[in-house]
Design an enzyme around this catalytic site. Sequence first.
Site, mmCIF file in Angstrom:
data_model
loop_
_atom_site.group_PDB
_atom_site.id
_atom_site.type_symbol
_atom_site.label_atom_id
_atom_site.label_comp_id
_atom_site.label_asym_id
_atom_site.label_seq_id
_atom_site.Cartn_x
_atom_site.Cartn_y
_atom_site.Cartn_z
ATOM 1 N N ARG A 44 0.772 -1.173 0.018
ATOM 2 C CA ARG A 44 -0.016 -0.104 0.003
ATOM 3 C C ARG A 44 0.851 1.206 0.054
ATOM 4 O O ARG A 44 0.403 2.329 0.453
ATOM 5 C CB ARG A 44 -0.980 0.061 1.156
ATOM 6 C CG ARG A 44 -2.039 -1.086 1.272
ATOM 7 C CD ARG A 44 -2.972 -0.933 2.185
ATOM 8 N NE ARG A 44 -4.077 -2.048 2.254
ATOM 9 C CZ ARG A 44 -4.455 -2.559 3.551
ATOM 10 N NH1 ARG A 44 -4.286 -1.882 4.524
ATOM 11 N NH2 ARG A 44 -5.297 -3.484 3.311
ATOM 12 N N ARG A 48 -2.840 6.284 -0.410
ATOM 13 C CA ARG A 48 -3.322 6.230 0.953
ATOM 14 C C ARG A 48 -2.599 7.396 1.678
ATOM 15 O O ARG A 48 -3.013 8.369 2.004
ATOM 16 C CB ARG A 48 -3.016 4.900 1.619
ATOM 17 C CG ARG A 48 -3.648 3.791 0.896
ATOM 18 C CD ARG A 48 -3.760 2.505 1.926
ATOM 19 N NE ARG A 48 -4.931 2.632 2.738
ATOM 20 C CZ ARG A 48 -5.243 1.837 3.823
ATOM 21 N NH1 ARG A 48 -4.538 0.704 3.885
ATOM 22 N NH2 ARG A 48 -6.327 2.045 4.667
ATOM 23 N N ARG A 57 -6.319 12.191 -6.708
ATOM 24 C CA ARG A 57 -7.666 11.314 -6.561
ATOM 25 C C ARG A 57 -8.661 12.092 -6.216
ATOM 26 O O ARG A 57 -9.917 11.526 -6.273
ATOM 27 C CB ARG A 57 -7.441 10.346 -5.514
ATOM 28 C CG ARG A 57 -6.670 8.814 -5.792
ATOM 29 C CD ARG A 57 -7.796 8.118 -6.693
ATOM 30 N NE ARG A 57 -9.066 7.960 -5.820
ATOM 31 C CZ ARG A 57 -9.418 7.195 -5.015
ATOM 32 N NH1 ARG A 57 -8.573 6.544 -4.170
ATOM 33 N NH2 ARG A 57 -10.676 7.326 -4.190
ATOM 34 N N ASP A 93 -6.751 -2.618 -7.296
ATOM 35 C CA ASP A 93 -7.370 -3.186 -6.014
ATOM 36 C C ASP A 93 -7.564 -4.665 -6.535
ATOM 37 O O ASP A 93 -7.857 -4.705 -7.746
ATOM 38 C CB ASP A 93 -8.792 -2.357 -5.768
ATOM 39 C CG ASP A 93 -9.335 -2.893 -4.719
ATOM 40 O OD1 ASP A 93 -9.060 -2.474 -3.604
ATOM 41 O OD2 ASP A 93 -10.215 -3.828 -4.611
ATOM 42 N N TYR A 168 -15.123 -12.094 -0.315
ATOM 43 C CA TYR A 168 -15.910 -10.687 -0.552
ATOM 44 C C TYR A 168 -17.193 -11.240 -1.331
ATOM 45 O O TYR A 168 -18.155 -10.530 -1.373
ATOM 46 C CB TYR A 168 -14.911 -9.995 -1.522
ATOM 47 C CG TYR A 168 -14.111 -8.796 -0.468
ATOM 48 C CD1 TYR A 168 -14.548 -8.161 0.449
ATOM 49 C CD2 TYR A 168 -12.607 -9.204 -0.653
ATOM 50 C CE1 TYR A 168 -13.704 -7.275 1.206
ATOM 51 C CE2 TYR A 168 -11.837 -8.345 0.076
ATOM 52 C CZ TYR A 168 -12.502 -7.367 0.948
ATOM 53 O OH TYR A 168 -11.347 -6.847 1.528
#
Length: 361
Positions: A44, A48, A57, A93, A168
């Site tokens: 990551r 972030r 973003r 992702d 998920y």
Amino acid sequence: MSANERPSGQQQTGRTAASATADSAFLRACRREPVSHTPVWFMRQAGRSLPEYRKVREGIAMLDSCTRPDLVTEITLQPVRRHHVDAAIYYSDIVVPLKAIGLDLDIKPGVGPVIEAPIRTRADLDRLRPLDPDDVKYVTEAVGMLVGELGATPLIGFAGAPFTLASYLVEGGPSRNHERTKALMYGDPELWADLLDRLADITAAFLKVQIEAGASAVQLFDSWVGALAPADYRAQVMPASAKVFEAVAGYGVPRIHFGVGTGELLGLLGEAGADVVGVDWRVPLDEAARRVGPGKTLQGNLDPAVLFAPRQAVEAKAREVLDAARGLEGHIFNLGHGVLPTTDPDALTRLVEYVHTHTAR
């Protein structure tokens, strides 16, 4: 498409990237060869915690940003420029390939991936069609752009492992206890096996696209697999992960396997086919090496929360990781999980510099 069936243009891109990066500290460590310093990268790291990431973003949804080659390239490069890490990780992702094959899903801020219609019956499997490279042309374009920008810095391809993707899909979103997932796994093992097999094919296809475009290594993230006992992992998950690793074995790029809370599974993660086993912060690297066995590089494993402590404390804990790594066949310094969103970017930059300096040979 196999390694021997790549179009000539893609073959050339892959060869050029491999030639430029082959002698990098990161790839040498993956191959368990001597290095001039311990290589560093962070899970990551692309996004972030970086203010420049938040700026580019602004007003752009997560999944939309993953389909824009210009944004993917910029975000992937940001931590390389700022921190001088030894490898870039492709910005994406784990649900991107699922979105690409037409599943109705979204990434909700503060929640994570949310699936509109969960996969829970055999009829639901029909929605999991194979991934075609044309479904993710933006990935091919972005990787090509990145390889050109990165030069001798390796690019790590990225995908979610079958178990975590299945979790998920079955739960409909993030889950603390994975009740529905385990109920399906135990209650209908044939459907479960077929679900993971389809996800393995989709994941392998997604990694192949990245490798053929020039990625120098790939990492399979199995974020939630630590919820399983070793016997269940071996019987009901490892075959699908092994299928992914075997599907990309012919490319000759290092394959990294990482999961959270997987101290009891470390040997099995390597056995599934990984060349490099990622270790979270709960198991010291010398003990992890005993569990994994010979013939593997280890990656890790500073607790991400340590970065919130004063500089001297961060360096002391980093020394503990490096001391535990002495004698390993190969070591890549990383965190034991992803960079936390409120981490001070300067702390990451200082950590890279410290590891490079402390391990210079």
